[in-house]
Design an enzyme around this catalytic site. Structure first.
Site, PDB file in Angstrom:
ATOM      1  N   SER A 162       0.981  -0.563  -0.035  1.00 47.13           N
ATOM      2  CA  SER A 162      -0.188   0.174  -0.343  1.00 47.13           C
ATOM      3  C   SER A 162       0.536   1.334   0.231  1.00 47.13           C
ATOM      4  O   SER A 162       0.608   2.507  -0.174  1.00 47.13           O
ATOM      5  CB  SER A 162      -1.360   0.072   1.438  1.00 47.13           C
ATOM      6  OG  SER A 162      -0.142   0.019   2.775  1.00 47.13           O
TER       7      SER A 162
ATOM      8  N   ASP B 125       1.390  -6.145  10.062  1.00 51.88           N
ATOM      9  CA  ASP B 125       3.003  -5.552  10.714  1.00 51.88           C
ATOM     10  C   ASP B 125       2.560  -6.456  12.336  1.00 51.88           C
ATOM     11  O   ASP B 125       3.495  -6.668  12.673  1.00 51.88           O
ATOM     12  CB  ASP B 125       2.817  -4.423  10.806  1.00 51.88           C
ATOM     13  CG  ASP B 125       3.557  -3.711   9.535  1.00 51.88           C
ATOM     14  OD1 ASP B 125       3.870  -4.941   8.892  1.00 51.88           O
ATOM     15  OD2 ASP B 125       3.622  -2.551   9.949  1.00 51.88           O
TER      16      ASP B 125
END
Length: 423
Positions: free
Chosen positions: A165, A307
């Protein structure tokens, strides 16, 4: 662990500012006209590298006398001049700053560490060329990346969002500095919450950006205006302390990270709740309380909060049934191939795992003593440090790699949980 029947020990974790917010805000403040103050920014290897790279592009950034933040004297436009810009290990610098440079005038060469140079940049370079920029990369579409900048027109652009992204965020943030409006259509977007963060911050700095249909973003060439911003604690970093609460039967609160956070990774607490932890979401803080057991037996898509998948995978051996994480194929293109790195470390500790292109399954089981290979990846070091709170038989081959986002991580974990051996 908390004694049965006793109330859980309650701790307040001191979590530094968000890296994602800090670096985006630095760029937007640098592009704005006037001076902006960023309060409580993250000070780490990645953010100082980003700050230094902006200085090499001509932006003046100074620390406030009281140490509470940074003043950014914005350029009010794209940069001018020429130079070699060092990105160190910071992926955001390599993905966000070339689009900014392309809106200016000059000759800029972006370079980075061997680890960063191995990460792909071809989709970003191709997108900038389609906007009229002169961009050159090394063979294979990696750093060093050269931008011969003469400003950019807008127009229509299609972007593949399946790799990162950050490519889309970099192009969006450059949009207000273009000569004409920009319309971006994106397909297969991963990590959508990070794009939402980018949009919110752009608006905070005065940009006019809209999503007129799913995956279609329109940016007007309005420029940016200077403003102030207080940086939230890093939700990705908070995940390790929330996970520590879950596996130790403690209660951990992170102030400044509430239900309306700009960061998608705050949703990691939803996953912990599914695994049996108790979660209290306030307007100004979040608290996770462990119940003394970790519940498994589920599959969870963590593509939008990838993450934090390593945080869950690292503690999954402590659960009462297997846990599968899917939707994380893009995590193979981070600081390391994070799926395989986590799996190999778990296997080295005697834990059964299976992997696929976009998934990992971790089975419950006792761990044996092992030396964790960090691959210079801060998130591997942090995640396995949480597992070690329970196992007490793991060491890290590179404990200092946490400095990328939280230099004081081991000291803070030890402050809260003194049995954690400083690596």
């Amino acid at each position: 662990m908390t004694t049965a029947g006793a109330p859980p020990q309650a701790f307040h974790a001191h979590v530094p500012g968000s890296k994602s917010l800090t670096n985006r805000a630095l760029l937007l403040a640098a592009a704005a006209g006037g001076s902006s103050v960023l309060a409580a920014p993250l000070v780490s290897e990645d953010t100082t590298a980003f700050r230094a790279a902006l200085a090499q592009l001509g932006c003046r950034i100074v620390s406030l006398a009281d140490g509470s933040g940074w003043q950014v004297d914005g350029l009010g436009r794209g940069p001018k001049g020429a130079g070699r810009i060092w990105c160190a290990d910071a992926g955001t610098a390599a993905r966000f700053l070339p689009p900014l440079a392309a809106t200016g005038h000059g000759d800029f060469v972006f370079e980075g560490s061997a680890q960063l140079t191995a990460r792909p940049l071809a989709p970003l370079a191709d997108a900038l060329r389609r906007l009229g920029a002169r961009v050159h990369t090394a063979g294979g579409g990696t750093l060093p990346l050269r931008v011969e900048a003469a400003g950019l027109d807008g127009g229509g652009l299609e972007v593949d969002g399946g790799l990162s992204s950050q490519f889309l965020s970099g192009l969006l943030m450059a949009g207000p500095l273009l000569r004409t409006p920009l319309l971006i259509r994106v397909r297969d977007l991963v990590s959508r919450p990070y794009v939402d963060m980018t949009l919110a911050l752009m608006r905070h700095f005065g940009a006019e950006v809209s999503e007129d249909a799913p995956g279609e973003f329109a940016v007007r060439p309005t420029g940016y205006r200077a403003t102030g911003l207080r940086i939230e604690p890093d939700a990705s970093t908070a995940s390790y302390f929330f996970a520590a609460a879950a596996v130790t039967g403690s209660a951990v609160t992170v102030a400044g990270l509430g239900r309306d956070s700009l960061q998608g990774d705050v949703r990691f607490v939803d996953v912990l709740e599914r695994a049996g932890a108790l979660v209290r979401r306030g307007s100004e803080s979040t608290t996770v309380t462990g119940t003394g057991a970790l519940r498994g037996g589920f599959t969870v898509d963590m593509g939008e909060i990838s993450d934090t998948f390593m945080t869950l995978a690292a503690i999954a051996p402590l659960a009462d049934a297997p846990i599968t994480v899917r939707g994380i194929a893009h995590a193979r293109l981070k600081e390391s191939d994070r799926i395989e790195a986590v799996a190999r470390n778990l296997r080295a500790a005697g834990v059964r795992t299976e992997t696929g292109r976009d998934r990992i399954t971790v089975h419950p089981g006792e761990t044996s003593a092992a030396r964790i290979a960090c691959h210079r990846d801060h998130r591997i070091a942090m995640a396995f440090s949480v597992l070690n709170l329970r196992t007490q038989n793991l060491t890290l081959d590179d404990p200092g790699c946490v400095a990328k986002t939280f230099p004081g991580f081991h000291a803070e974990l030890h402050r809260l949980f003194p049995r954690h051996p400083l690596q």
